[in-house]
Motif scaffolding. Structure first.
Motif, PDB file in Angstrom:
ATOM      1  N   GLU A 111     -29.713  36.667 -19.726  1.00  0.00           N
ATOM      2  CA  GLU A 111     -30.249  36.561 -18.656  1.00  0.00           C
ATOM      3  C   GLU A 111     -29.656  36.268 -16.816  1.00  0.00           C
ATOM      4  O   GLU A 111     -28.816  36.113 -16.738  1.00  0.00           O
ATOM      5  N   VAL A 112     -30.150  37.200 -16.561  1.00  0.00           N
ATOM      6  CA  VAL A 112     -29.500  37.503 -14.765  1.00  0.00           C
ATOM      7  C   VAL A 112     -30.444  37.147 -13.819  1.00  0.00           C
ATOM      8  O   VAL A 112     -31.600  37.755 -13.554  1.00  0.00           O
ATOM      9  N   ALA A 113     -30.067  36.626 -12.695  1.00  0.00           N
ATOM     10  CA  ALA A 113     -30.570  36.643 -11.967  1.00  0.00           C
ATOM     11  C   ALA A 113     -30.071  37.098 -10.098  1.00  0.00           C
ATOM     12  O   ALA A 113     -28.508  36.946 -10.138  1.00  0.00           O
ATOM     13  N   VAL A 114     -30.478  38.104  -9.830  1.00  0.00           N
ATOM     14  CA  VAL A 114     -30.229  38.773  -8.970  1.00  0.00           C
ATOM     15  C   VAL A 114     -30.613  38.945  -7.426  1.00  0.00           C
ATOM     16  O   VAL A 114     -31.759  38.686  -7.257  1.00  0.00           O
ATOM     17  N   THR A 115     -29.594  38.101  -7.091  1.00  0.00           N
ATOM     18  CA  THR A 115     -30.056  38.439  -5.282  1.00  0.00           C
ATOM     19  C   THR A 115     -29.995  39.229  -3.988  1.00  0.00           C
ATOM     20  O   THR A 115     -29.449  40.646  -4.704  1.00  0.00           O
ATOM     21  N   VAL A 116     -31.036  39.890  -4.053  1.00  0.00           N
ATOM     22  CA  VAL A 116     -31.877  41.104  -3.421  1.00  0.00           C
ATOM     23  C   VAL A 116     -32.153  41.048  -1.982  1.00  0.00           C
ATOM     24  O   VAL A 116     -32.857  39.752  -2.040  1.00  0.00           O
ATOM     25  N   GLY A 117     -31.964  42.044  -1.127  1.00  0.00           N
ATOM     26  CA  GLY A 117     -33.250  41.569   0.204  1.00  0.00           C
ATOM     27  C   GLY A 117     -32.570  42.986   1.071  1.00  0.00           C
ATOM     28  O   GLY A 117     -32.037  43.976   0.486  1.00  0.00           O
ATOM     29  N   LEU A 118     -33.315  43.299   2.221  1.00  0.00           N
ATOM     30  CA  LEU A 118     -32.851  44.273   3.210  1.00  0.00           C
ATOM     31  C   LEU A 118     -32.581  43.112   4.141  1.00  0.00           C
ATOM     32  O   LEU A 118     -32.797  42.399   5.168  1.00  0.00           O
ATOM     33  N   ARG A 119     -32.288  44.405   5.518  1.00  0.00           N
ATOM     34  CA  ARG A 119     -31.479  44.224   6.352  1.00  0.00           C
ATOM     35  C   ARG A 119     -29.886  43.145   6.366  1.00  0.00           C
ATOM     36  O   ARG A 119     -30.098  42.299   7.319  1.00  0.00           O
ATOM     37  N   ARG A 120     -29.910  42.982   5.098  1.00  0.00           N
ATOM     38  CA  ARG A 120     -29.236  41.834   4.984  1.00  0.00           C
ATOM     39  C   ARG A 120     -28.902  40.668   5.432  1.00  0.00           C
ATOM     40  O   ARG A 120     -28.523  39.490   5.550  1.00  0.00           O
ATOM     41  N   VAL A 121     -30.523  40.069   4.824  1.00  0.00           N
ATOM     42  CA  VAL A 121     -31.410  38.673   4.528  1.00  0.00           C
ATOM     43  C   VAL A 121     -31.502  38.796   2.973  1.00  0.00           C
ATOM     44  O   VAL A 121     -32.604  39.875   2.558  1.00  0.00           O
ATOM     45  N   PRO A 122     -31.256  37.997   2.374  1.00  0.00           N
ATOM     46  CA  PRO A 122     -31.539  38.301   0.877  1.00  0.00           C
ATOM     47  C   PRO A 122     -32.923  37.515   0.737  1.00  0.00           C
ATOM     48  O   PRO A 122     -33.349  36.732   2.113  1.00  0.00           O
ATOM     49  N   SER A 123     -33.823  37.881  -0.214  1.00  0.00           N
ATOM     50  CA  SER A 123     -35.322  37.032  -0.281  1.00  0.00           C
ATOM     51  C   SER A 123     -34.770  35.717  -0.989  1.00  0.00           C
ATOM     52  O   SER A 123     -33.894  35.479  -1.666  1.00  0.00           O
ATOM     53  N   GLU A 124     -35.418  35.459  -0.873  1.00  0.00           N
ATOM     54  CA  GLU A 124     -35.432  33.358  -1.494  1.00  0.00           C
ATOM     55  C   GLU A 124     -35.991  33.866  -3.164  1.00  0.00           C
ATOM     56  O   GLU A 124     -35.269  32.965  -3.652  1.00  0.00           O
ATOM     57  N   THR A 125     -37.117  34.858  -3.431  1.00  0.00           N
ATOM     58  CA  THR A 125     -36.961  35.293  -4.846  1.00  0.00           C
ATOM     59  C   THR A 125     -36.024  35.633  -5.655  1.00  0.00           C
ATOM     60  O   THR A 125     -36.463  37.069  -5.213  1.00  0.00           O
ATOM     61  N   PRO A 126     -34.726  35.796  -6.366  1.00  0.00           N
ATOM     62  CA  PRO A 126     -34.513  36.662  -7.338  1.00  0.00           C
ATOM     63  C   PRO A 126     -34.783  37.632  -8.471  1.00  0.00           C
ATOM     64  O   PRO A 126     -36.066  36.805  -8.281  1.00  0.00           O
ATOM     65  N   ARG A 127     -34.347  38.557  -8.237  1.00  0.00           N
ATOM     66  CA  ARG A 127     -35.406  39.698  -9.521  1.00  0.00           C
ATOM     67  C   ARG A 127     -34.462  39.060 -10.679  1.00  0.00           C
ATOM     68  O   ARG A 127     -33.350  38.828 -10.697  1.00  0.00           O
ATOM     69  N   ARG A 128     -35.468  38.844 -11.748  1.00  0.00           N
ATOM     70  CA  ARG A 128     -34.575  38.773 -13.539  1.00  0.00           C
ATOM     71  C   ARG A 128     -35.072  39.356 -13.857  1.00  0.00           C
ATOM     72  O   ARG A 128     -35.794  41.060 -14.082  1.00  0.00           O
ATOM     73  N   LEU A 129     -33.365  39.899 -14.228  1.00  0.00           N
ATOM     74  CA  LEU A 129     -33.151  41.150 -15.416  1.00  0.00           C
ATOM     75  C   LEU A 129     -33.025  40.168 -16.609  1.00  0.00           C
ATOM     76  O   LEU A 129     -32.348  39.071 -16.794  1.00  0.00           O
ATOM     77  N   LEU A 130     -33.090  41.027 -18.134  1.00  0.00           N
ATOM     78  CA  LEU A 130     -32.220  40.495 -19.272  1.00  0.00           C
ATOM     79  C   LEU A 130     -31.532  41.881 -19.861  1.00  0.00           C
ATOM     80  O   LEU A 130     -32.274  42.777 -19.889  1.00  0.00           O
TER      81      LEU A 130
END
Length: 168
Positions: A111-130
């Protein structure tokens, strides 16, 4: 009601990744995301850049990724319109392996928690991938499939197969 039942069934079918991961799994996934973040920052062509990561994937998944990334809307009428390493159209800032399932028949779920976001601002909630990782004949771990846990168990491999070879 049916949606809730489907979500519950998918949640039961996806193994939880709660234990420690082998160093080889962590090494492969950390390396993939270091490359991916750097690649995004440099705005490299995804079709030209991907071959440098061939060793991280099973040959069959790598071929599907290459074919899908080569599709264009004007020529093929379809294309890969999301980042397969985050399941978004946003920027990826990094990722962290959060745990693995027990190894079964040369395969492990990471399981991997991926930090994503828009305009150089990361979201507080990571995307979860398996990530489904399989052990190669040389003993190294390779990515065989990705399940996007935030999307009710949506899987990369079957999606790519349909994208590349749509039914008439």
């Amino acid at each position: 009601m049916l949606s809730l039942l489907t979500t519950s069934l998918i949640a039961m079918a996806v193994p939880t990744a709660t234990g420690p991961c082998p160093n080889g799994v962590i090494h492969q996934l950390d390396g993939l995301y270091r490359w991916h973040v750097r690649d995004m920052e440099q705005r490299a062509d995804p079709v030209e850049a991907l071959p440098s990561q061939r060793q991280r994937f099973t040959p069959s998944l790598f071929e599907l990724l290459l074919q899908a990334r080569s599709l264009t809307p004007t020529r093929d009428g379809r294309f890969l319109d999301f980042d397969v390493f985050s399941n978004t159209q946003a920027s990826t800032f990094g990722a962290r392996v959060t745990g693995c399932s027990d190894e079964q028949r040369g395969s492990i779920q990471a399981e991997v928690a991926v930090t994503v976001g828009l305009r150089r601002v990361p979201s507080e909630t990571p995307r979860r991938l398996l990530y489904e990782m399989t052990r190669s004949s040389t003993g190294s771990w390779r990515i065989n499939n990705i399940t996007y846990l935030d999307e009710q168990g949506f899987q990369l491999r079957p999606f790519l197969q349909t994208l590349i070879n749509p039914e008439p």
